[in-house]
Design an enzyme around this catalytic site. Structure first.
Site, PDB file in Angstrom:
ATOM      1  N   GLU A 126       0.816  -1.210   0.000  1.00 51.44           N
ATOM      2  CA  GLU A 126       0.000   0.000   0.000  1.00 51.44           C
ATOM      3  C   GLU A 126       0.853   1.266   0.000  1.00 51.44           C
ATOM      4  O   GLU A 126       0.410   2.331   0.413  1.00 51.44           O
ATOM      5  CB  GLU A 126      -0.928  -0.022   1.218  1.00 51.44           C
ATOM      6  CG  GLU A 126      -1.877  -1.198   1.213  1.00 51.44           C
ATOM      7  CD  GLU A 126      -2.698  -1.282   2.478  1.00 51.44           C
ATOM      8  OE1 GLU A 126      -3.618  -0.457   2.634  1.00 51.44           O
ATOM      9  OE2 GLU A 126      -2.414  -2.157   3.309  1.00 51.44           O
ATOM     10  N   SER A 152      -6.367  -2.751   2.432  1.00 52.53           N
ATOM     11  CA  SER A 152      -6.791  -2.211   1.144  1.00 52.53           C
ATOM     12  C   SER A 152      -7.149  -3.281   0.121  1.00 52.53           C
ATOM     13  O   SER A 152      -7.003  -3.094  -1.078  1.00 52.53           O
ATOM     14  CB  SER A 152      -5.722  -1.277   0.557  1.00 52.53           C
ATOM     15  OG  SER A 152      -5.770  -0.033   1.194  1.00 52.53           O
ATOM     16  N   TYR A 191      -8.900   1.960  -5.840  1.00 56.25           N
ATOM     17  CA  TYR A 191      -7.917   2.959  -6.218  1.00 56.25           C
ATOM     18  C   TYR A 191      -7.626   3.098  -7.710  1.00 56.25           C
ATOM     19  O   TYR A 191      -6.969   4.053  -8.116  1.00 56.25           O
ATOM     20  CB  TYR A 191      -6.591   2.662  -5.499  1.00 56.25           C
ATOM     21  CG  TYR A 191      -6.741   2.629  -4.001  1.00 56.25           C
ATOM     22  CD1 TYR A 191      -7.077   3.776  -3.287  1.00 56.25           C
ATOM     23  CD2 TYR A 191      -6.559   1.447  -3.290  1.00 56.25           C
ATOM     24  CE1 TYR A 191      -7.216   3.748  -1.910  1.00 56.25           C
ATOM     25  CE2 TYR A 191      -6.697   1.413  -1.909  1.00 56.25           C
ATOM     26  CZ  TYR A 191      -7.027   2.565  -1.237  1.00 56.25           C
ATOM     27  OH  TYR A 191      -7.172   2.532   0.126  1.00 56.25           O
ATOM     28  N   ARG A 248     -11.132   2.872  11.527  1.00 59.14           N
ATOM     29  CA  ARG A 248     -12.340   2.716  10.730  1.00 59.14           C
ATOM     30  C   ARG A 248     -12.792   1.271  10.874  1.00 59.14           C
ATOM     31  O   ARG A 248     -11.982   0.350  10.716  1.00 59.14           O
ATOM     32  CB  ARG A 248     -12.059   3.027   9.255  1.00 59.14           C
ATOM     33  CG  ARG A 248     -13.335   3.156   8.401  1.00 59.14           C
ATOM     34  CD  ARG A 248     -13.030   3.094   6.921  1.00 59.14           C
ATOM     35  NE  ARG A 248     -12.625   1.766   6.515  1.00 59.14           N
ATOM     36  CZ  ARG A 248     -11.467   1.489   5.920  1.00 59.14           C
ATOM     37  NH1 ARG A 248     -10.587   2.437   5.655  1.00 59.14           N
ATOM     38  NH2 ARG A 248     -11.166   0.230   5.591  1.00 59.14           N
ATOM     39  N   ASP A 262     -15.274  -1.673   9.559  1.00 59.91           N
ATOM     40  CA  ASP A 262     -16.042  -2.060   8.373  1.00 59.91           C
ATOM     41  C   ASP A 262     -17.045  -3.155   8.728  1.00 59.91           C
ATOM     42  O   ASP A 262     -16.709  -4.108   9.454  1.00 59.91           O
ATOM     43  CB  ASP A 262     -15.106  -2.563   7.276  1.00 59.91           C
ATOM     44  CG  ASP A 262     -14.087  -1.514   6.853  1.00 59.91           C
ATOM     45  OD1 ASP A 262     -14.265  -0.334   7.211  1.00 59.91           O
ATOM     46  OD2 ASP A 262     -13.113  -1.882   6.176  1.00 59.91           O
ATOM     47  N   GLU A 297     -13.953  -5.990   9.622  1.00 58.44           N
ATOM     48  CA  GLU A 297     -12.607  -5.772  10.158  1.00 58.44           C
ATOM     49  C   GLU A 297     -12.468  -4.358  10.687  1.00 58.44           C
ATOM     50  O   GLU A 297     -13.325  -3.500  10.471  1.00 58.44           O
ATOM     51  CB  GLU A 297     -11.552  -6.023   9.080  1.00 58.44           C
ATOM     52  CG  GLU A 297     -11.631  -5.079   7.887  1.00 58.44           C
ATOM     53  CD  GLU A 297     -10.599  -5.411   6.818  1.00 58.44           C
ATOM     54  OE1 GLU A 297     -10.121  -6.556   6.791  1.00 58.44           O
ATOM     55  OE2 GLU A 297     -10.273  -4.520   6.031  1.00 58.44           O
ATOM     56  N   ASN A 310      -9.576  -1.102  10.845  1.00 61.42           N
ATOM     57  CA  ASN A 310      -8.389  -0.553  10.193  1.00 61.42           C
ATOM     58  C   ASN A 310      -7.847   0.545  11.096  1.00 61.42           C
ATOM     59  O   ASN A 310      -8.491   1.581  11.275  1.00 61.42           O
ATOM     60  CB  ASN A 310      -8.780   0.009   8.818  1.00 61.42           C
ATOM     61  CG  ASN A 310      -7.599   0.398   7.977  1.00 61.42           C
ATOM     62  OD1 ASN A 310      -6.685   1.054   8.457  1.00 61.42           O
ATOM     63  ND2 ASN A 310      -7.618   0.010   6.719  1.00 61.42           N
ATOM     64  N   GLY A 342      -7.297   5.104   5.347  1.00 64.31           N
ATOM     65  CA  GLY A 342      -6.831   6.016   4.313  1.00 64.31           C
ATOM     66  C   GLY A 342      -7.328   7.438   4.495  1.00 64.31           C
ATOM     67  O   GLY A 342      -8.395   7.683   5.068  1.00 64.31           O
TER      68      GLY A 342
END
Length: 364
Positions: free
Chosen positions: A16, A189, A258, A297, A299, A313, A315, A319
């Site tokens: 990443e 990611s 992305y 974050r 999810d 999960e 994070n 990002g």
């Protein structure tokens, strides 16, 4: 007023790397008015360079900074000093470190361990929270211990995949069935993730994931909506309103995030008020279960048939790119990115002050 000196770390030895550069550019812009930013670019080989001008962060080329190799020292006496290599000449004195690093060697506890040894404040989760949040298997075990709802899963070591792949596939077919999702345990990611709907695809997916990590996780495929919640704070975290991602591809992989740039983000997510409350409660519970700090974050999956909320999960360094949900959710919730990064620096200093209360010598 004297500006606080923030060392911004980006790039790194990770799949990443490019995402980190884009995130760091957004963070650097948000910090630039109020803080003295010293941007440190880490190459894919792990070498540190700096300072990198804001305008060069997104297209960082290590070879352009060959005469600006730098490092920090892993002991408290250095006090956040950044040294030029070779010779260890001091070039900057950072007061707070902001590691905008995603994935391996940045979000997995390694850089956090270095910063702890140097005894400097830094943004985000500590060593344990980072490493557990990065390892999807241990993350899921802790979530299970906390009683948080999850998708059924199995996990396997790369050596088993190399030597007993037929046996593994049979176990997956019997316990999870198709479709299923195959992921490296330690990567973010959506790198290395595949969806398998038959035995041939599953074999290929297992081998692909094993290229990225020695542990591979396989999850039961469900018909779901993908929701995300941003969390901010230390011991008393708060959650944003949820957002929804509708992938442009079959699922939200690296390309959908992305490259193709056609996935839709809906803020806030169109879900009932009781679901919003439940998502926020679960996001904070996940944050606390891993003893996170600063930001995360979380999810979620919302099953389309039963409206069941399942944690996918967490994070610990989400990002900050122009398409990233974490800052967008806080912006919608009334906290623009300039105020968000300001709060993250404040939380880093707060957590550091709390750590300094710990006694490190034996006392009766």
């Amino acid at each position: 007023m004297k500006k606080v000196k923030v060392a911004l770390l980006f790039g790194g030895r990770s799949g990443e790397h490019e995402v980190s550069r884009n995130s760091a550019y957004s963070v650097a812009k948000a910090l630039s008015d109020k803080y003295d930013v010293f941007a440190i670019g880490i190459s894919k080989e792990g070498e540190w360079y700096g300072p990198v001008p804001l305008e060069d962060i997104k297209q960082f080329v290590p070879e352009h900074y060959a005469d600006k190799k730098i490092t920090i020292l892993p002991h408290p006496a250095s006090g956040g000093t950044i040294y030029q290599l070779p010779g260890l000449k001091p070039v900057h004195q950072a007061e707070v470190f902001f590691p905008v690093l995603h994935g391996t060697f940045g979000e997995d506890g390694t850089i956090q361990g270095l910063l702890d040894l140097a005894q400097v404040p830094y943004v985000g989760a500590g060593v344990l929270s980072s490493s557990v949040g990065m390892d999807k298997i241990f993350m899921k075990k802790i979530f299970a211990e906390a009683g948080l709802p999850q998708v059924p899963y199995l996990y396997f070591l790369r050596t088993l995949i190399d030597n007993h792949i037929d046996k593994i596939i049979t176990e997956i077919e019997e316990k999870l069935g198709y479709p299923c999702f195959v992921k490296p345990a330690n990567l973010g990611s959506s790198v290395g993730i595949s969806k398998a709907v038959n035995r041939g695809q599953l074999e290929e997916a297992l081998k692909k994931a094993a290229r990225y990590d020695r542990k591979v996780i396989v999850e039961k495929g469900l018909s779901v909506r993908e929701l995300e919640v941003s969390v901010l704070g230390n011991d008393q975290p708060r959650a944003s309103l949820p957002g929804e991602i509708v992938p442009c591809n079959e699922f939200y992989d690296y390309r959908a995030k992305y490259i193709d740039d056609r996935s839709a983000l809906y803020i806030p997510a169109s879900v009932p008020e009781e679901a919003v409350k439940r998502l926020q409660e679960l996001a904070v519970a996940a944050f606390k279960a891993l003893d996170c700090a600063g930001l995360s974050r979380v999810d979620f999956f919302l099953t389309k048939d039963t409206n069941e909320i399942l944690i996918n999960e967490i994070n610990t360094m989400p990002g900050f790119t122009t398409i990233s949900m974490y800052p967008k959710l806080w912006e919608y919730s009334g906290l623009p990115i300039t105020e968000l990064v300001d709060e993250l620096v404040r939380l880093a200093v707060e957590r550091f002050a709390d750590k300094k209360r710990n006694i490190t010598t034996y006392e009766e």
